[in-house]
Enzyme design. Sequence first.
Site, PDB file in Angstrom:
ATOM      1  N   ASN A  92      -2.780   6.963  -3.457  1.00  0.00           N
ATOM      2  CA  ASN A  92      -2.538   8.398  -3.278  1.00  0.00           C
ATOM      3  C   ASN A  92      -3.841   9.183  -3.190  1.00  0.00           C
ATOM      4  O   ASN A  92      -4.828   8.840  -3.834  1.00  0.00           O
ATOM      5  CB  ASN A  92      -1.696   8.947  -4.422  1.00  0.00           C
ATOM      6  CG  ASN A  92      -0.237   8.573  -4.284  1.00  0.00           C
ATOM      7  OD1 ASN A  92       0.144   7.853  -3.360  1.00  0.00           O
ATOM      8  ND2 ASN A  92       0.583   9.021  -5.209  1.00  0.00           N
ATOM      9  N   ILE A  93      -3.814  10.268  -2.441  1.00  0.00           N
ATOM     10  CA  ILE A  93      -5.026  11.054  -2.228  1.00  0.00           C
ATOM     11  C   ILE A  93      -5.584  11.617  -3.531  1.00  0.00           C
ATOM     12  O   ILE A  93      -6.782  11.815  -3.673  1.00  0.00           O
ATOM     13  CB  ILE A  93      -4.761  12.189  -1.213  1.00  0.00           C
ATOM     14  CG1 ILE A  93      -6.093  12.805  -0.739  1.00  0.00           C
ATOM     15  CG2 ILE A  93      -3.818  13.233  -1.800  1.00  0.00           C
ATOM     16  CD1 ILE A  93      -5.928  13.738   0.442  1.00  0.00           C
ATOM     17  N   LYS A  94      -4.706  11.844  -4.507  1.00  0.00           N
ATOM     18  CA  LYS A  94      -5.179  12.386  -5.790  1.00  0.00           C
ATOM     19  C   LYS A  94      -6.080  11.397  -6.516  1.00  0.00           C
ATOM     20  O   LYS A  94      -6.927  11.788  -7.311  1.00  0.00           O
ATOM     21  CB  LYS A  94      -3.997  12.785  -6.667  1.00  0.00           C
ATOM     22  CG  LYS A  94      -3.113  11.617  -7.081  1.00  0.00           C
ATOM     23  CD  LYS A  94      -1.902  12.087  -7.867  1.00  0.00           C
ATOM     24  CE  LYS A  94      -1.010  10.903  -8.254  1.00  0.00           C
ATOM     25  NZ  LYS A  94       0.187  11.344  -8.986  1.00  0.00           N
ATOM     26  N   GLY A  95      -5.871  10.105  -6.287  1.00  0.00           N
ATOM     27  CA  GLY A  95      -6.781   9.081  -6.779  1.00  0.00           C
ATOM     28  C   GLY A  95      -6.765   8.857  -8.269  1.00  0.00           C
ATOM     29  O   GLY A  95      -5.763   9.045  -8.949  1.00  0.00           O
TER      30      GLY A  95
END
Length: 267
Positions: free
Chosen positions: A131-134
Amino acid sequence: MNDPAGTRFAVRPYGDTTDDGMVQVSFTLPLPHGSLAEGAALQVARQMGMDRPLIVHARPIGTEFSFFVVYGSVVHRVELDSVHVVEREYPLLSAQEVDEAVHAALGRDLVVVGACIGTDAHTVGIDAILNIKGFAGQKGLEYYHSLRVVNLGAQVSVADLVGRAEREGADAVLVSQAVTQRDAHLANVRELSAELDVTFAGRTRPLLVVGGPRFDPAMAAELGADRIFGRGTTPDDVASYLVHALTAERSGRADAPQPPAAQRSAV
């Protein structure tokens, strides 16, 4: 422990003083809390190699179980020459460096398909990487311009994951496993590796990258995986590995990872 030249060649646990071998362990016994359970706990500790163990904490868990924390000294010593670990053999790259390397090597996006397989419903690990949130202040693989990420989520069957990987033209399959009862994580990965070998027979098999807190990175070949990541893995570590593995393979370098069951063909 040091030899005369000052080189560390063996170690013991450290508690109160150097080389005293003191350790603390916790465990549960299927016995009601009481003197019998405490005596059994001390016997367990002695059989584990603890000298003069002390019960420093004990409490009942319901009516049929007891929990213990035991403190004592062990005689075990580890020779450092006998310790074998998987070291990172590639540099950590920035997102920009990953993007540039992928496009230079492939001329297209690198396709990653990820999931939690079997009955595993714990998506925290796979989401932390994809996910982009990482995770730990780092953006996940969805952030990279050169990567196309397909996150299938949790409780995905092996057949569905392999089928989706084939349809998406995956370069890499990422799997996270947190459910480990009765070694389910090991059986699931072996099944997935075998299914990938069958489905991609005669073709380039996607890299199989596995992660989870109970995996031993040294077991990759045994499980049919290309790489195993343990606890604390961050997205940049995975992205850098994918660049290393795929660009090494396509350039024909000798250090390119070789699949344990099916030889890859050059692309």
